[in-house]
Design an enzyme around this catalytic site. Structure first.
Site, short mmCIF file in Angstrom:
data_model
loop_
_atom_site.label_atom_id
_atom_site.label_comp_id
_atom_site.label_asym_id
_atom_site.label_seq_id
_atom_site.Cartn_x
_atom_site.Cartn_y
_atom_site.Cartn_z
N PRO A 31 0.63 -1.06 0.12
CA PRO A 31 0.41 0.10 -0.23
C PRO A 31 1.07 1.80 -0.44
CG PRO A 31 -0.59 -1.49 1.44
CD PRO A 31 0.01 -2.15 0.96
N GLU A 32 0.66 2.17 -1.00
CA GLU A 32 1.27 3.27 -0.82
C GLU A 32 0.82 4.50 -1.37
OE1 GLU A 32 3.60 3.53 -4.52
OE2 GLU A 32 3.73 2.03 -4.94
N LYS A 84 4.86 5.42 4.86
CA LYS A 84 3.64 4.72 4.09
C LYS A 84 3.33 3.55 5.28
CE LYS A 84 6.04 3.66 -0.06
NZ LYS A 84 7.46 2.85 -0.48
N ARG A 102 11.55 -6.77 -7.21
CA ARG A 102 11.43 -5.55 -8.41
C ARG A 102 10.92 -5.54 -9.40
NH1 ARG A 102 12.44 0.31 -5.70
NH2 ARG A 102 11.10 -0.65 -4.24
#
Length: 296
Positions: free
Chosen positions: A2-3, A57, A258
């Site tokens: 979650p950003e 965050k 990533r």
């Protein structure tokens, strides 16, 4: 993970439900969740929630007596609002926070439990948990330029470093760079003033736009579809699909766990960026641009 847009909407939903309410109990299901021992968690019980803060965050609950509960959801952590006394899910459940009007359940998918809960007392204590990256939505262009260019690194790395920019992760950095028409591997010290302004403007636009969209999606309810892959994103999670601007297929590069998605036509003048693993494997057979991919 979650950003900023997701965290902002989480906090708005929590403000509406538990601000001014007393925290009756905290049930911990995972021994890995709680990362502090002083002050003890029990000291928070019976205290009223008086404020909220976003620390990058992290979600910080401000309680009476200057106590704070600070949650970091990491990649797979999520929050659920349930009726009073709701059970903690057996496989995914981490904790439950019981209030007079409902229970906040914290879950985490996957076998690697990385989400965390810290208990802190006072402003100085919670600031130690904060990487103090720039809040771009509150910063001027000059402040943004100074933060981005303080160290020479790729734009992708700079945007996702919590000590540089607050609240931006893998998903929205892809969207920001696509909108700014900049390569994720461009170096920060090589940005000219026009490019820096474009990046600044795009960062603000993307964060504001997606905060609004996530808020509208919730419709006043509690967020239930917190994900890094959203319908309407331009490039993130859209490998192989057409870029909404030019129609060419979205490309990707991978490093460790990533993945970076980008449009070669819009962001790198048609040049394909080298994937650290696949390009080394293919060597001379690695296609350098979109034309070679099309021929193949």
């Amino acid at each position: 993970m979650p950003e900023l847009p997701d965290i902002v909407v989480y906090i708005e939903a929590l403000e509406a439900r538990v601000r001014g309410r007393i925290l009756h109990s905290v049930r911990i299901a995972s021994p890995l969740l709680l990362r502090t021992v002083d002050p003890p968690l029990d000291e928070c019980l019976g205290k009223r929630v008086v404020r909220f803060r976003r620390l990058g965050k992290r979600i910080a609950f401000g309680l009476e007596d200057d106590l704070w509960l600070v949650l970091h959801l990491m990649i797979a952590g999520r929050l659920r609002w349930r009726p009073c006394g709701a059970k903690i899910p057996r496989r995914l459940g981490l904790a439950a926070f019981d209030f007079p009007n409902g229970t906040l359940v914290m879950t985490e998918a996957g076998s690697k439990k990385r989400a965390s809960l810290h208990v802190a007392r006072g402003e100085r204590a919670i600031e130690k948990l904060h990487r103090r990256g720039l809040e771009v939505l509150e910063a001027s262009l000059e402040e943004f330029e100074r933060a981005i260019s303080a160290r020479n690194r790729t734009l992708k790395r700079a945007l996702t470093d919590p000590s540089v920019c607050s609240g931006i992760g893998n998903a929205y950095s892809d969207e920001i760079l696509h909108r700014a028409r900049l390569s994720p591997l461009a170096l920060t010290n090589r940005l000219d003033r026009a490019q820096a302004r474009r990046l600044y403007t795009s960062t603000r636009q993307v964060l504001l736009e997606w905060t609004r969209r996530v808020r509208e999606e919730c419709g006043g309810g509690f967020p239930t579809k917190v994900t890094a892959f959203r319908e309407g994103m331009a490039v993130h999670g859209r490998y192989g699909k057409p870029c909404p601007e030019c129609g060419d297929p979205v490309q990707r590069i991978r490093y460790a766990s990533r993945e970076t998605n980008y449009c070669a036509r819009c962001q790198t003048k048609g040049r394909l960026l080298a994937d650290r693993s696949l390009s080394r494997l293919l060597r001379s057979d690695w296609p350098r641009n979109l034309d070679k991919v099309s021929k193949r």
